[in-house]
Design a protein around this motif. Structure first.
Motif, PDB file in Angstrom:
ATOM      1  N   GLY A   1       0.570  -1.495   0.076  1.00  0.00           N
ATOM      2  CA  GLY A   1       0.109  -0.021  -0.148  1.00  0.00           C
ATOM      3  C   GLY A   1       1.112   1.110   0.120  1.00  0.00           C
ATOM      4  N   VAL A   2       2.227   0.818   0.113  1.00  0.00           N
ATOM      5  CA  VAL A   2       2.865   2.030  -0.299  1.00  0.00           C
ATOM      6  C   VAL A   2       2.954   2.971  -1.367  1.00  0.00           C
ATOM      7  CG1 VAL A   2       5.221   3.224   0.232  1.00  0.00           C
ATOM      8  CG2 VAL A   2       5.052   1.693   1.634  1.00  0.00           C
ATOM      9  N   ARG A   3       2.940   4.358  -1.831  1.00  0.00           N
ATOM     10  CA  ARG A   3       2.774   5.122  -2.677  1.00  0.00           C
ATOM     11  C   ARG A   3       4.145   5.117  -3.325  1.00  0.00           C
ATOM     12  NH1 ARG A   3       0.733  11.013  -2.370  1.00  0.00           N
ATOM     13  NH2 ARG A   3       1.539  11.221  -4.260  1.00  0.00           N
ATOM     14  N   PRO A   4       4.661   4.532  -4.681  1.00  0.00           N
ATOM     15  CA  PRO A   4       5.860   4.822  -4.985  1.00  0.00           C
ATOM     16  C   PRO A   4       6.550   5.844  -5.024  1.00  0.00           C
ATOM     17  CG  PRO A   4       4.035   4.133  -6.788  1.00  0.00           C
ATOM     18  CD  PRO A   4       3.728   4.669  -5.570  1.00  0.00           C
ATOM     19  N   HIS A   5       7.783   6.297  -5.282  1.00  0.00           N
ATOM     20  CA  HIS A   5       8.988   7.660  -5.595  1.00  0.00           C
ATOM     21  C   HIS A   5       8.467   8.587  -7.023  1.00  0.00           C
ATOM     22  CE1 HIS A   5      10.956   6.980  -1.400  1.00  0.00           C
ATOM     23  NE2 HIS A   5      11.223   6.276  -2.253  1.00  0.00           N
ATOM     24  N   ALA A   6       7.585   7.777  -7.619  1.00  0.00           N
ATOM     25  CA  ALA A   6       7.708   8.511  -9.063  1.00  0.00           C
ATOM     26  C   ALA A   6       6.448   6.833  -9.632  1.00  0.00           C
ATOM     27  CB  ALA A   6       8.735   8.055  -9.830  1.00  0.00           C
ATOM     28  N   PRO A   7       5.980   7.577 -10.588  1.00  0.00           N
ATOM     29  CA  PRO A   7       4.783   7.213 -10.824  1.00  0.00           C
ATOM     30  C   PRO A   7       5.272   6.155 -11.781  1.00  0.00           C
ATOM     31  CG  PRO A   7       4.989   9.779 -11.782  1.00  0.00           C
ATOM     32  CD  PRO A   7       6.021   9.271 -10.810  1.00  0.00           C
ATOM     33  N   ASP A   8       5.948   6.153 -12.467  1.00  0.00           N
ATOM     34  CA  ASP A   8       6.734   4.871 -13.822  1.00  0.00           C
ATOM     35  C   ASP A   8       7.372   3.904 -12.865  1.00  0.00           C
ATOM     36  OD1 ASP A   8       8.902   7.009 -13.420  1.00  0.00           O
ATOM     37  OD2 ASP A   8       9.522   5.920 -15.185  1.00  0.00           O
ATOM     38  N   GLN A   9       7.564   4.426 -11.201  1.00  0.00           N
ATOM     39  CA  GLN A   9       8.225   2.984 -10.813  1.00  0.00           C
ATOM     40  C   GLN A   9       7.468   2.008 -10.826  1.00  0.00           C
ATOM     41  OE1 GLN A   9       8.834   4.162  -6.844  1.00  0.00           O
ATOM     42  NE2 GLN A   9       9.404   2.385  -5.502  1.00  0.00           N
ATOM     43  N   GLU A  10       8.526   0.557 -11.122  1.00  0.00           N
ATOM     44  CA  GLU A  10       7.923  -0.644 -11.474  1.00  0.00           C
ATOM     45  C   GLU A  10       7.899  -1.378 -10.194  1.00  0.00           C
ATOM     46  OE1 GLU A  10       9.791  -2.255 -15.050  1.00  0.00           O
ATOM     47  OE2 GLU A  10       8.339  -0.450 -16.290  1.00  0.00           O
ATOM     48  N   GLU A  11       9.282  -1.115  -9.483  1.00  0.00           N
ATOM     49  CA  GLU A  11       9.248  -1.792  -8.494  1.00  0.00           C
ATOM     50  C   GLU A  11       9.271  -0.889  -6.720  1.00  0.00           C
ATOM     51  OE1 GLU A  11      13.126  -4.009  -6.051  1.00  0.00           O
ATOM     52  OE2 GLU A  11      12.182  -4.503  -8.639  1.00  0.00           O
ATOM     53  N   CYS A  12       8.368  -1.827  -5.645  1.00  0.00           N
ATOM     54  CA  CYS A  12       8.056  -0.909  -4.374  1.00  0.00           C
ATOM     55  C   CYS A  12       9.670  -0.778  -4.571  1.00  0.00           C
ATOM     56  CB  CYS A  12       7.293  -2.009  -3.932  1.00  0.00           C
ATOM     57  SG  CYS A  12       6.850  -0.728  -2.017  1.00  0.00           S
ATOM     58  N   HIS A  13       9.524   0.481  -3.238  1.00  0.00           N
ATOM     59  CA  HIS A  13      11.196   0.310  -2.293  1.00  0.00           C
ATOM     60  C   HIS A  13      10.848   0.041  -1.554  1.00  0.00           C
ATOM     61  CE1 HIS A  13       8.060   3.806  -2.331  1.00  0.00           C
ATOM     62  NE2 HIS A  13       8.829   4.282  -0.879  1.00  0.00           N
ATOM     63  N   VAL A  14       9.768  -0.750  -0.751  1.00  0.00           N
ATOM     64  CA  VAL A  14       9.840  -0.739   0.254  1.00  0.00           C
ATOM     65  C   VAL A  14       8.656  -2.536   0.422  1.00  0.00           C
ATOM     66  CG1 VAL A  14       8.187  -0.758   2.364  1.00  0.00           C
ATOM     67  CG2 VAL A  14       8.347   1.451   1.388  1.00  0.00           C
ATOM     68  N   CYS A  15       8.716  -3.050  -0.276  1.00  0.00           N
ATOM     69  CA  CYS A  15       8.842  -4.259   0.031  1.00  0.00           C
ATOM     70  C   CYS A  15       9.558  -5.343  -1.417  1.00  0.00           C
ATOM     71  CB  CYS A  15       7.211  -5.106  -0.311  1.00  0.00           C
ATOM     72  SG  CYS A  15       5.935  -4.844  -1.299  1.00  0.00           S
ATOM     73  N   GLY A  16       9.184  -4.204  -2.951  1.00  0.00           N
ATOM     74  CA  GLY A  16      10.303  -4.932  -3.628  1.00  0.00           C
ATOM     75  C   GLY A  16       8.892  -5.416  -4.156  1.00  0.00           C
ATOM     76  N   HIS A  17       7.576  -6.294  -4.372  1.00  0.00           N
ATOM     77  CA  HIS A  17       6.712  -5.479  -4.935  1.00  0.00           C
ATOM     78  C   HIS A  17       6.854  -5.470  -6.353  1.00  0.00           C
ATOM     79  CE1 HIS A  17       3.052  -8.480  -5.402  1.00  0.00           C
ATOM     80  NE2 HIS A  17       2.377  -7.248  -5.537  1.00  0.00           N
ATOM     81  N   THR A  18       6.548  -5.725  -7.867  1.00  0.00           N
ATOM     82  CA  THR A  18       6.424  -5.627  -8.861  1.00  0.00           C
ATOM     83  C   THR A  18       5.535  -5.199  -9.537  1.00  0.00           C
ATOM     84  OG1 THR A  18       6.422  -7.499  -9.805  1.00  0.00           O
ATOM     85  CG2 THR A  18       8.439  -6.555  -9.220  1.00  0.00           C
ATOM     86  N   ARG A  19       3.958  -5.267  -8.833  1.00  0.00           N
ATOM     87  CA  ARG A  19       2.663  -4.542  -9.402  1.00  0.00           C
ATOM     88  C   ARG A  19       1.948  -3.555  -8.774  1.00  0.00           C
ATOM     89  NH1 ARG A  19      -1.041  -8.979 -12.080  1.00  0.00           N
ATOM     90  NH2 ARG A  19      -2.390  -7.160 -11.173  1.00  0.00           N
ATOM     91  N   MET A  20       1.457  -2.987  -9.259  1.00  0.00           N
ATOM     92  CA  MET A  20       1.581  -1.016  -8.485  1.00  0.00           C
ATOM     93  C   MET A  20      -0.605  -1.236  -9.089  1.00  0.00           C
ATOM     94  SD  MET A  20       3.919   0.374  -6.697  1.00  0.00           S
ATOM     95  CE  MET A  20       5.667   0.522  -6.896  1.00  0.00           C
ATOM     96  N   THR A  21      -0.997  -0.696  -8.102  1.00  0.00           N
ATOM     97  CA  THR A  21      -2.651   0.060  -8.616  1.00  0.00           C
ATOM     98  C   THR A  21      -2.951   1.159  -9.149  1.00  0.00           C
ATOM     99  OG1 THR A  21      -3.379  -1.820  -6.984  1.00  0.00           O
ATOM    100  CG2 THR A  21      -5.545   0.389  -7.924  1.00  0.00           C
ATOM    101  N   LYS A  22      -2.696   0.833 -10.138  1.00  0.00           N
ATOM    102  CA  LYS A  22      -2.762   3.182 -10.348  1.00  0.00           C
ATOM    103  C   LYS A  22      -3.844   3.286 -10.066  1.00  0.00           C
ATOM    104  CE  LYS A  22      -1.140   5.536 -14.626  1.00  0.00           C
ATOM    105  NZ  LYS A  22      -1.311   5.600 -16.266  1.00  0.00           N
ATOM    106  N   GLY A  23      -3.494   4.585  -9.377  1.00  0.00           N
ATOM    107  CA  GLY A  23      -4.716   6.190  -8.807  1.00  0.00           C
ATOM    108  C   GLY A  23      -5.684   6.118  -9.588  1.00  0.00           C
ATOM    109  N   VAL A  24      -6.775   6.953  -9.559  1.00  0.00           N
ATOM    110  CA  VAL A  24      -7.643   7.876  -9.829  1.00  0.00           C
ATOM    111  C   VAL A  24      -6.548   9.180 -10.546  1.00  0.00           C
ATOM    112  CG1 VAL A  24      -9.497   8.858 -10.122  1.00  0.00           C
ATOM    113  CG2 VAL A  24      -9.134   6.769  -8.693  1.00  0.00           C
TER     114      VAL A  24
END
Ligand code: ZN
Length: 108
Positions: free
Chosen positions: A81-104
């Protein structure tokens, strides 16, 4: 996680009336979002007239949670649930997960 002013930024939606409704899977949040509709009486025929803005019927307001408070307003990691540092970031900087839910807000 959206409101009329945000949704109206999409020109292809301009010909449709907006309706705001709470979803039914969170019982405590039912009626948190709602639409005010001007009709003569409650019926499907009157509802249709309101959606078509005919004979004085219309959707007169949408109410609900401020979009910025919504769970899906910003892009977040699907796992933590952490927000990425950049909109195009592909890997979570906290947990390393590679899928993001794109915000409205980012989708708009
Ligand atoms: Zn994460």
């Amino acid at each position: 996680s959206c409101d009329t002013s945000m949704a109206s930024q999409l020109s292809e939606l301009n010909r449709y009336p907006f309706l705001t409704n709470s979803d039914a899977h969170s019982l405590g949040k039912i009626a948190r979002e709602y639409t005010k509709i001007k009709m003569d009486h409650a019926s499907f025929a009157e509802f249709k007239l309101a959606l078509e803005e005919k004979d004085g019927r219309a959707v007169t307001g949408n109410y609900g949670l401020a979009p910025r408070l919504g769970k899906y307003y910003h892009t977040t990691c699907e796992k933590c649930g952490v927000r990425p540092h950049a909109p195009d970031q592909e890997e979570c900087h906290v947990c390393g997960h590679t899928r993001m839910t794109k915000g409205v807000s980012e989708r708009l």
